[in-house]
Scaffold this active site. Structure first.
Site, PDB file in Angstrom:
ATOM      1  N   MET A 114       2.875  -6.285   0.512  1.00 49.81           N
ATOM      2  CA  MET A 114       1.813  -5.551  -0.190  1.00 49.81           C
ATOM      3  C   MET A 114       1.708  -6.006  -1.647  1.00 49.81           C
ATOM      4  O   MET A 114       2.389  -6.934  -2.074  1.00 49.81           O
ATOM      5  CB  MET A 114       2.088  -4.056  -0.115  1.00 49.81           C
ATOM      6  N   ASP A 126       3.268  -1.593  -6.614  1.00 52.55           N
ATOM      7  CA  ASP A 126       2.627  -2.875  -6.957  1.00 52.55           C
ATOM      8  C   ASP A 126       3.060  -3.464  -8.304  1.00 52.55           C
ATOM      9  O   ASP A 126       2.836  -4.641  -8.569  1.00 52.55           O
ATOM     10  CB  ASP A 126       1.096  -2.722  -6.971  1.00 52.55           C
ATOM     11  N   THR A 155       3.784   3.311  -8.645  1.00 51.29           N
ATOM     12  CA  THR A 155       3.181   2.419  -7.644  1.00 51.29           C
ATOM     13  C   THR A 155       4.157   1.296  -7.320  1.00 51.29           C
ATOM     14  O   THR A 155       4.854   0.797  -8.212  1.00 51.29           O
ATOM     15  CB  THR A 155       1.857   1.798  -8.146  1.00 51.29           C
ATOM     16  N   ARG A 193      15.011 -14.429   8.169  1.00 52.00           N
ATOM     17  CA  ARG A 193      15.564 -15.772   7.989  1.00 52.00           C
ATOM     18  C   ARG A 193      16.573 -16.116   9.095  1.00 52.00           C
ATOM     19  O   ARG A 193      16.658 -17.255   9.543  1.00 52.00           O
ATOM     20  CB  ARG A 193      16.231 -15.924   6.619  1.00 52.00           C
ATOM     21  N   GLY A 221      -5.714   3.236 -10.162  1.00 55.26           N
ATOM     22  CA  GLY A 221      -6.885   4.088  -9.907  1.00 55.26           C
ATOM     23  C   GLY A 221      -6.624   5.527 -10.331  1.00 55.26           C
ATOM     24  O   GLY A 221      -7.505   6.195 -10.895  1.00 55.26           O
ATOM     25  N   SER A 222      -5.405   5.997 -10.074  1.00 51.68           N
ATOM     26  CA  SER A 222      -5.065   7.391 -10.399  1.00 51.68           C
ATOM     27  C   SER A 222      -5.055   7.606 -11.909  1.00 51.68           C
ATOM     28  O   SER A 222      -5.536   8.626 -12.410  1.00 51.68           O
ATOM     29  CB  SER A 222      -3.689   7.736  -9.831  1.00 51.68           C
ATOM     30  N   ARG A 230      11.925 -22.245  12.776  1.00 51.98           N
ATOM     31  CA  ARG A 230      10.513 -21.853  12.687  1.00 51.98           C
ATOM     32  C   ARG A 230      10.073 -21.673  11.243  1.00 51.98           C
ATOM     33  O   ARG A 230      10.893 -21.455  10.354  1.00 51.98           O
ATOM     34  CB  ARG A 230      10.313 -20.513  13.395  1.00 51.98           C
ATOM     35  N   ARG A 244       6.673   0.991   1.688  1.00 48.26           N
ATOM     36  CA  ARG A 244       6.461   2.125   0.777  1.00 48.26           C
ATOM     37  C   ARG A 244       7.471   3.253   0.980  1.00 48.26           C
ATOM     38  O   ARG A 244       7.520   4.189   0.180  1.00 48.26           O
ATOM     39  CB  ARG A 244       5.042   2.678   0.972  1.00 48.26           C
ATOM     40  N   LYS A 259      12.056 -32.650   3.596  1.00 51.97           N
ATOM     41  CA  LYS A 259      13.399 -33.077   3.176  1.00 51.97           C
ATOM     42  C   LYS A 259      14.398 -32.708   4.262  1.00 51.97           C
ATOM     43  O   LYS A 259      14.423 -33.307   5.309  1.00 51.97           O
ATOM     44  CB  LYS A 259      13.735 -32.464   1.826  1.00 51.97           C
TER      45      LYS A 259
HETATM   46  O1  F6P Z   1      -1.084   0.536  -4.174  1.00 50.60           O
HETATM   47  C1  F6P Z   1      -0.050   0.628  -3.244  1.00 50.60           C
HETATM   48  C2  F6P Z   1      -0.449   0.006  -1.937  1.00 50.60           C
HETATM   49  O2  F6P Z   1       0.659   0.093  -1.048  1.00 50.60           O
HETATM   50  C3  F6P Z   1      -0.947  -1.435  -2.020  1.00 50.60           C
HETATM   51  O3  F6P Z   1       0.091  -2.369  -2.163  1.00 50.60           O
HETATM   52  C4  F6P Z   1      -1.733  -1.551  -0.756  1.00 50.60           C
HETATM   53  O4  F6P Z   1      -2.742  -2.534  -0.866  1.00 50.60           O
HETATM   54  C5  F6P Z   1      -2.342  -0.188  -0.598  1.00 50.60           C
HETATM   55  O5  F6P Z   1      -1.529   0.695  -1.347  1.00 50.60           O
HETATM   56  C6  F6P Z   1      -2.449   0.308   0.818  1.00 50.60           C
HETATM   57  O6  F6P Z   1      -3.041   1.560   0.786  1.00 50.60           O
HETATM   58  P1  F6P Z   1      -3.178   2.529   2.034  1.00 50.60           P
HETATM   59  O7  F6P Z   1      -1.823   3.114   2.304  1.00 50.60           O
HETATM   60  O8  F6P Z   1      -4.153   3.560   1.574  1.00 50.60           O
HETATM   61  O9  F6P Z   1      -3.643   1.708   3.171  1.00 50.60           O
END
Ligand code: F6P
Length: 327
Positions: A175, A133, A131, A160, A109-110, A168, A260, A217
């Protein structure tokens, strides 16, 4: 030496913060000063640009930040900048502060915003992919992705331990917005039994398939990494499991924003440093409206039009690796 036209470079971070953004700010600032430019730091992303929150940076302003997560410039997701009026305000501030080229560190977006600003005012914008992502086309990795991958793997290793002790099934949500890179690759790295990613959104049959593959298994415990999704995230699959396989003890762990934060890995620091220097090189060469990326260990310049609008595919080989190794 600075080119005749460009004398002052502005730098801002925008969108979700990512570990390594500070290393990128440092690299842009120091490389620019080294090459005879003035540098101005713009605070709070496009919101701060529109409000004129701008300060000239010296090399000292970026000292002792390479190891820090977050962004010293702070960041924002600006709604106003998306409007024509917002971009006009931003351009007026750039002119007022004598900034003739803008480096934007951020995600999809930026960089789309930078592209629009560049096209509207015939202005020089350079993008750096910042990012977690990893969803920008034209770069093998984005700044922050490696650190987040390592954070997820560390968390899943811990989950784990308890998953095995209690026998479980854990659905761990990570994210990634619309991209499954974090889920798919962290699943491979953490030895998880499956990944559910937006690119190959699993259906009920696939849920059953991995159940048979992993559980029927020898396995008594199981980790499934699920990409975040408003409708079918980890909670959705956990509920299905509890209904369809009531014999299993199911838990959910949503990792959230801890993904993050934290100190960037060496990989992200080096990537950010190389891309930051690459941004200044691009300006010196008279390039404009490109994202600086890394492809096969070479700095590359990708037109904004490709970086933000082409889809970055997940290699089917990664799916095969996880499927074969999680038996
Ligand atoms: O784009 C980075 C990200 O951490 C995505 O993985 C996540 O969907 C989004 O930002 C979350 O954004 P915010 O911190 O604005 O909730």
């Amino acid at each position: 030496m600075a080119t005749q036209k460009t004398k002052c470079i502005g730098v801002l971070t925008s969108g979700g913060d990512a570990p390594g953004m500070n290393a990128a700010i440092r690299a842009v600032t120091r490389s620019a000063i080294c090459n005879g430019f003035k540098v101005k730091g713009i605070y709070r992303g496009y919101d701060g640009l529109m409000a004129g929150e701008i300060k000239e940076f010296t090399t000292e302003d970026v000292s002792n930040i390479i190891q820090r997560g977050g962004t010293i410039l702070r960041t924002a997701r600006s709604k106003e900048f998306m409007t024509v009026e917002g971009k006009t305000k931003a351009y007026q501030q750039l002119k007022k502060h004598g900034i003739d080229a803008l480096v934007v560190i951020g995600g999809n977006g930026s960089l789309a915003g930078a592209r629009e600003l560049a096209e509207m005012f015939d202005y020089t914008c350079i993008g750096l992919p910042g990012t977690i992502d990893n969803d920008l086309y034209g770069t093998d990795s984005t700044i922050g992705y490696d650190t987040t991958m390592n954070t997820i793997v560390e968390c899943v290793d811990k989950i784990r331990d308890t998953a095995q002790s209690h026998e479980r099934i854990f659905f761990v949500e990570v994210m990634g917005r619309d991209a499954g890179f974090l889920a798919q690759n962290s699943a491979i790295a953490a030895g998880a039994e499956a990944a559910i990613i937006p690119e190959y959104r699993t259906d009920d049959d696939q849920l059953a398939k991995f159940m048979e593959r992993g559980i029927r298994k020898s396995k008594k415990s199981c980790i499934v990494i699920v990409s975040e999704s408003p409708k079918c995230g980890a909670m959705y699959y956990a509920k299905r499991m509890m209904k369809e396989y009531p014999e299993f003890d199911v838990r959910v762990s949503i990792l959230g924003h801890l993904q993050r934060g934290g100190s960037p890995t060496a990989h992200d620091r080096i990537l950010a440093s190389r891309l930051g220097v690459g941004a200044v090189t691009a300006i010196l060469q008279g390039q404009r409206n490109v994202m600086v990326g890394m492809h096969q260990d070479n700095v590359v310049y990708v037109p904004f039009s490709e970086a933000v609008s082409r889809e970055k595919p997940i290699s089917p080989e990664l799916i095969k690796v996880l499927n074969e190794l999680s038996i």
